[in-house]
Every structure is written in structure tokens, then in C-alpha cells.
Design a protein around this motif. Structure first.
Motif, PDB file in Angstrom:
ATOM      1  N   ALA A 145      16.757  12.822   8.574  1.00 49.96           N
ATOM      2  CA  ALA A 145      16.993  14.165   9.097  1.00 49.96           C
ATOM      3  C   ALA A 145      18.298  14.745   8.546  1.00 49.96           C
ATOM      4  N   HIS A 146      19.324  13.923   8.479  1.00 55.00           N
ATOM      5  CA  HIS A 146      20.624  14.374   7.973  1.00 55.00           C
ATOM      6  C   HIS A 146      20.525  14.787   6.509  1.00 55.00           C
ATOM      7  N   ASN A 151      20.760  19.209   2.633  1.00 55.00           N
ATOM      8  CA  ASN A 151      20.363  19.830   1.369  1.00 55.00           C
ATOM      9  C   ASN A 151      19.575  21.114   1.596  1.00 55.00           C
ATOM     10  N   LEU A 152      18.769  21.130   2.649  1.00 58.17           N
ATOM     11  CA  LEU A 152      17.990  22.323   2.953  1.00 58.17           C
ATOM     12  C   LEU A 152      18.907  23.507   3.280  1.00 58.17           C
ATOM     13  N   ASN A 153      19.999  23.237   3.940  1.00 59.38           N
ATOM     14  CA  ASN A 153      20.932  24.305   4.285  1.00 59.38           C
ATOM     15  C   ASN A 153      21.591  24.890   3.045  1.00 59.38           C
ATOM     16  N   GLY A 157      20.225  28.114   3.490  1.00 57.16           N
ATOM     17  CA  GLY A 157      21.332  28.663   4.270  1.00 57.16           C
ATOM     18  C   GLY A 157      21.066  28.832   5.749  1.00 57.16           C
ATOM     19  N   ASN A 158      19.944  28.306   6.254  1.00 61.35           N
ATOM     20  CA  ASN A 158      19.619  28.518   7.673  1.00 61.35           C
ATOM     21  C   ASN A 158      19.087  27.259   8.356  1.00 61.35           C
ATOM     22  N   ALA A 159      19.500  26.087   7.859  1.00 64.80           N
ATOM     23  CA  ALA A 159      19.037  24.814   8.434  1.00 64.80           C
ATOM     24  C   ALA A 159      20.172  24.130   9.183  1.00 64.80           C
TER      25      ALA A 159
END
Length: 276
Positions: A145-146, A151-153, A157-159
Motif C-alpha cells: 500500500a505504501h 508513486n501514485l501520488n 497528485g491525489n493519492a
């Protein structure tokens, strides 16, 4: 050609099966050997379902009965387990580190062949189109999850990584078009299941990445991605496979967001290496 049509039929039917039939389906995908060597009654005892459930499963995926399915499973396994003399010699002489890495590669290849691409595509689109993305995982799933949320953020920019000690009531504050991605592996954390249940009740899209269609969290998911491990009792085997899979999702999210002009400026500096 290897006769593994039962695998294809099982994967195709999985989303429509009842919870009990999904339990049978998960076992035939992860451990087909029990179907090859035991009668239907014994298979049911091993899995924890009735003999009738086993027969119903056979009929559900298009077979006239258990014996017809068993014959195909046996043929598949016989073809599958015919190593060349060169492979046998290599396995007998290689060091234990390479042997362990070979097991990881085998797990990844197996999941490449049986991936539910439709479900993964669905998850990727929900993530890209979400106003806010929450990623959760407890215990050993926290690592996945981390990595995914971090990386998704940078890409979108919204994770945000869900932290239960700080995020009580967070689901009430999310925009209407949000989604939550939950990693849930055996032994399935009760708090994660409750989080999925709460999100589902609030109308939040729930994407679950798990190791079994029979895992309890699937009851509260809108999209389920089930990864299969050769030896489900070995926790360490799940790491390389899961990281490889979520990296493939991240790369696809990058490709689609770049095509649509939605990539975040931070991506260029923190993830995209070697370019200005």
C-alpha cells in the motif's frame, strides 16, 4: 498445446460465481493437483465445501461432471510437468538463491497467463478518473500500500496512504468521485475488511487486490484483482509477485495519463528518470 481450457473457463466465470463456487474456483487455479488425484467428495473435504458444490462448479464452467473436468486437469498437469533434461540438470546444480529467484519468476509467469485483464483495466480507469484515491493495507500488506500510494501520488497528485491511527472519519470527507484501493492477503486483517465494508456503504468505489476470490473482503469490493501464489502458505513469495503486478499498474497509469495530458509535474522530477 497444453490442455488447460478449464483454467480459461474458470477465470471467465469467476465474477459471476457465488462465494462458495468462488472458493472452489480459487483452489482449482492455485492447486489443481487436488482435483487431479482425488474424487469429488475428497476434493470437497479438502476445500471445505460439499461434494454437491464441487459438481455444481463443474457444471457452472461447462463440464458434464467431475470426471470430465478431472480428465482435463490431469492432461494439463502431465504436459506441464515434463521438464527437459537441460532444465533438470540446471535445477540440480544451481545455488539456493537462484532457485528462490526462479520460484518468484515462475509465480510472475503464472499470473501473467491467468491475469484478469478486464478487471485490471477497470481498476486503472477508476483510479485515473477518481478525484481522490485512498490506498490501504495492514500488516505485511502495508508495504504494498505504501509503495503504490507513494508513486501514485507523484503520478496523479491525489493519492493518500490510509493510516488508521490518524484517519478516523476520513471516508466521510472524501469527494463524491473517489475510490479506495485495498491490499488484503492471508491472514486477512479484520480492520481492512471493515474499512472496505464502510467504503462500500458510503458509495465509494472499492478496488481490492488480494490472493483469493474466496477472501472475505471480496464481498465488499466493486473490482477484485486476485493474484495466485504457488505456495499460499509462504508469505515471502507474495512480495515479488505483488510488487511486479502493482508496478505494471503504475506504468499503465503513467501511459494513460500522459496520453490524456493529466500527468502531474512532480512525475518528471521524481519518477521519470533521465529526461529533463
Amino acid at each position: 498445446m497444453k490442455n488447460n481450457n478449464y483454467m480459461k473457463k474458470t477465470r471467465e466465470m469467476l465474477p459471476t460465481l457465488t462465494k462458495g463456487l468462488k472458493k472452489v474456483a480459487n483452489h482449482i487455479i492455485s492447486d489443481p493437483m487436488i482435483f487431479a488425484i482425488h474424487p469429488a467428495k475428497k476434493v470437497g473435504e479438502i476445500i471445505g465445501v460439499s461434494e454437491t458444490m464441487i459438481i455444481r462448479f463443474c457444471n457452472q464452467i461447462g463440464y458434464n461432471g467431475f470426471s470430465e473436468l478431472q480428465k482435463e486437469v490431469r492432461t494439463h498437469l502431465l504436459n506441464l510437468n515434463q521438464p527437459s533434461s537441460e532444465d533438470a540438470e540446471t535445477e540440480s546444480t544451481e545455488n539456493p538463491y537462484i532457485s528462490s529467484m526462479r520460484d518468484d519468476i515462475s509465480n510472475i509467469k503464472m499470473n501473467m497467463e491467468k491475469m484478469d485483464v478486464k478487471a485490471v483495466d477497470e481498476a486503472v480507469e477508476k483510479i485515473i478518473n477518481a478525484e481522490k484515491i485512498i490506498v490501504a493495507g495492514y500488516y505485511h500488506s502495508f508495504t504494498f500500500a505504501h509503495w503504490f500510494s507513494y508513486n501514485l501520488n507523484y503520478i496523479l497528485g491525489n493519492a493518500t496512504l490510509y493510516r488508521p491511527e490518524n484517519d478516523a472519519g476520513l471516508l466521510d470527507l472524501l469527494p463524491k468521485k473517489s475510490c479506495i484501493v485495498i491490499f488484503s492477503f492471508f491472514r486477512y486483517a479484520l480492520d481492512t475488511i471493515r474499512l472496505a465494508e464502510e467504503a462500500k456503504k458510503k458509495g465509494i468505489n472499492v478496488i481490492v487486490i488480494t490472493d483469493s476470490w474466496a477472501s472475505p473482503i471480496t464481498d465488499h469490493a466493486d473490482t477484485v484483482i486476485s493474484l495466485t501464489i504457488h505456495d499460499t502458505k509462504t508469505l515471502l513469495n507474495k512480495g515479488p509477485l505483488t510488487m511486479s503486478f502493482i508496478n505494471s499498474m503504475l506504468f499503465e497509469i503513467i501511459n494513460r495519463t500522459e496520453d490524456r495530458g493529466k500527468i502531474q509535474p512532480t512525475y518528471k522530477y521524481f519518477i521519470k528518470d533521465g529526461e529533463e
